[in-house]
Write a protein that holds these residues in place. Structure first.
Motif, short mmCIF file in Angstrom:
data_model
loop_
_atom_site.label_atom_id
_atom_site.label_comp_id
_atom_site.label_asym_id
_atom_site.label_seq_id
_atom_site.Cartn_x
_atom_site.Cartn_y
_atom_site.Cartn_z
N HIS A 1 0.84 -1.20 0.00
CA HIS A 1 0.00 0.00 0.00
C HIS A 1 0.87 1.25 0.00
O HIS A 1 1.90 1.29 0.70
N CYS B 1 -10.96 5.98 -1.50
CA CYS B 1 -9.85 5.63 -0.61
C CYS B 1 -9.53 6.84 0.26
O CYS B 1 -9.29 7.94 -0.25
N ASN C 1 -6.41 9.00 -0.47
CA ASN C 1 -6.20 9.57 -1.79
C ASN C 1 -5.69 11.01 -1.81
O ASN C 1 -4.90 11.37 -2.69
N CYS D 1 -1.88 10.56 -1.50
CA CYS D 1 -1.24 9.46 -2.23
C CYS D 1 -0.56 9.94 -3.50
O CYS D 1 -1.18 10.64 -4.32
N VAL E 1 -2.43 8.55 -6.87
CA VAL E 1 -3.88 8.70 -6.91
C VAL E 1 -4.38 8.86 -8.35
O VAL E 1 -3.73 9.50 -9.19
N CYS F 1 -9.58 6.20 -7.36
CA CYS F 1 -9.25 6.30 -5.93
C CYS F 1 -10.16 7.31 -5.23
O CYS F 1 -10.49 7.14 -4.05
N ARG F 2 -10.56 8.35 -5.94
CA ARG F 2 -11.39 9.40 -5.35
C ARG F 2 -12.86 9.04 -5.30
O ARG F 2 -13.62 9.64 -4.54
N PRO G 1 -11.63 0.99 -2.13
CA PRO G 1 -10.95 -0.23 -2.61
C PRO G 1 -11.34 -1.45 -1.79
O PRO G 1 -11.46 -1.37 -0.56
N CYS H 1 -6.12 -1.31 -1.93
CA CYS H 1 -5.58 -0.26 -2.82
C CYS H 1 -5.89 -0.65 -4.26
O CYS H 1 -5.74 -1.81 -4.63
N HIS H 2 -6.33 0.33 -5.06
CA HIS H 2 -6.63 0.06 -6.47
C HIS H 2 -5.37 -0.19 -7.27
O HIS H 2 -5.41 -0.80 -8.34
#
Length: 325
Positions: A249, A290, A293, A296, A299, A303-304, A308, A321-322
């Protein structure tokens, strides 16, 4: 399959405030085997300590258990009566709190506070219990225990108070020890002594440990498996060797990259330590998708918008995590 000593399943802890209820901890799950040391790490405010308090049945308003299961030896304990929980605490599960000066009773000698465990849980009389309290102090290497049992907490150093806390927690040989930042207020040398002592005594008694900390070095040395929390969710869980060697991650990667390493400064031309940009979001303003995000480096739009799912990793690990790995 062997039943885990402790199994936490889809735990949800609610925080009530200003007429609104927030999820302080959401869908947290993990297992701890008998005699195993399990680490729960993350930045301050991510939900580690209240997860520990929920296991001990010590949540108080405005916090409350809003869902999920907590099972000790296969038996659900999240809804047992207060009287039954008091019988479990100290005898089967025990806790070392962050700051022993506030956890210990300032109006009672430390010897009596240890002796209470033997009186309440093992039916000893007070004379016998005080003798056993002296022996418990000797086991945690408090010098002159025959004198120290008469001391009050304020008469002891921070390291000695923490040893008293360990003596209280391990007095009745519990199956599980919850250690919530047990070395936070101690200097580095005393930290090492306390951790070695705790590991030695738990190994001798076969006691499992739930180690809660933001000190990754401590967890790496002590724990077999590690779960990483961020903003009330577990984002990664793996065998300790794997999570520190190959974090999946981005948050775990950021935590590990921020650690100083011997020789690193010279190799990198005296550059500053890496850091994770931004701050942990407020519980009232968790981002959608997430929760990591906004901070990250990897991102993307998904993710927004999308939470996940848990993706399996080798050795019964998982990551949320994507774009893991």
């Amino acid at each position: 399959m062997t039943t885990p000593l402790l199994k936490v399943e889809n735990l949800r802890i609610a925080l009530a405030g200003d007429g609104v209820t927030y999820d302080a901890v959401e869908n947290v799950s993990f297992e701890i085997g008998r005699g195993e040391a399990f680490g729960l790490v993350g930045e301050s405010g991510c939900g580690k300590s209240i997860t520990a308090l929920s296991v001990m049945g010590l949540l108080r308003r405005p916090l409350s258990l809003a869902g999920g299961k907590i099972m000790l030896d296969g038996q659900e304990i999240q809804n047992v009566s207060a009287a039954e929980m008091r019988r479990l605490r100290g005898k089967r599960i025990a806790m070392i709190f962050q700051e022993p000066m506030t956890a210990l009773n300032p109006l009672s000698p430390v010897g009596r506070q240890i002796a209470e465990m033997f009186v309440l849980h093992q039916g000893a009389n007070w004379n016998e219990a005080m003798d056993r309290a002296e022996e418990a102090l000797r086991q945690v290497r408090v010098p002159s225990p025959e004198r120290r049992i008469k001391d009050y907490p304020h008469q002891l150093s921070g390291g000695m108070r923490q040893r008293v806390m360990i003596a209280i927690a391990l007095a009745c040989g519990p199956d599980l020890l919850v250690a919530d930042e047990p070395t936070t207020a101690l200097d580095v040398t005393v930290q090492a002594e306390i951790i070695d002592l705790m590991a030695e005594l738990c190994a001798a008694k076969g006691t499992a440990i739930l180690m809660i900390s933001h000190d990754l070095g401590l967890v790496a040395n002590m724990c077999k498996r590690v779960a990483v929390m961020y903003a009330g969710r577990i984002v990664e869980s793996q065998v300790a060797d794997s999570i520190f060697a190959r974090p999946s991650h981005p948050y775990t990667q950021g935590l590990i990259d921020s650690l100083p390493r011997l020789g690193e400064r010279a190799r990198r031309g005296r550059q500053k330590l890496r850091e994770i940009s931004g701050v942990v979001p407020s519980i009232a303003n968790y981002p959608s998708g997430c929760r990591f995000n906004p901070r990250c480096p990897a991102v993307t739009d998904v993710c927004r918008s999308t939470v996940p799912e848990a993706t399996p990793l080798p050795a019964e690990g998982l990551v949320r995590c994507h774009h893991h790995g």
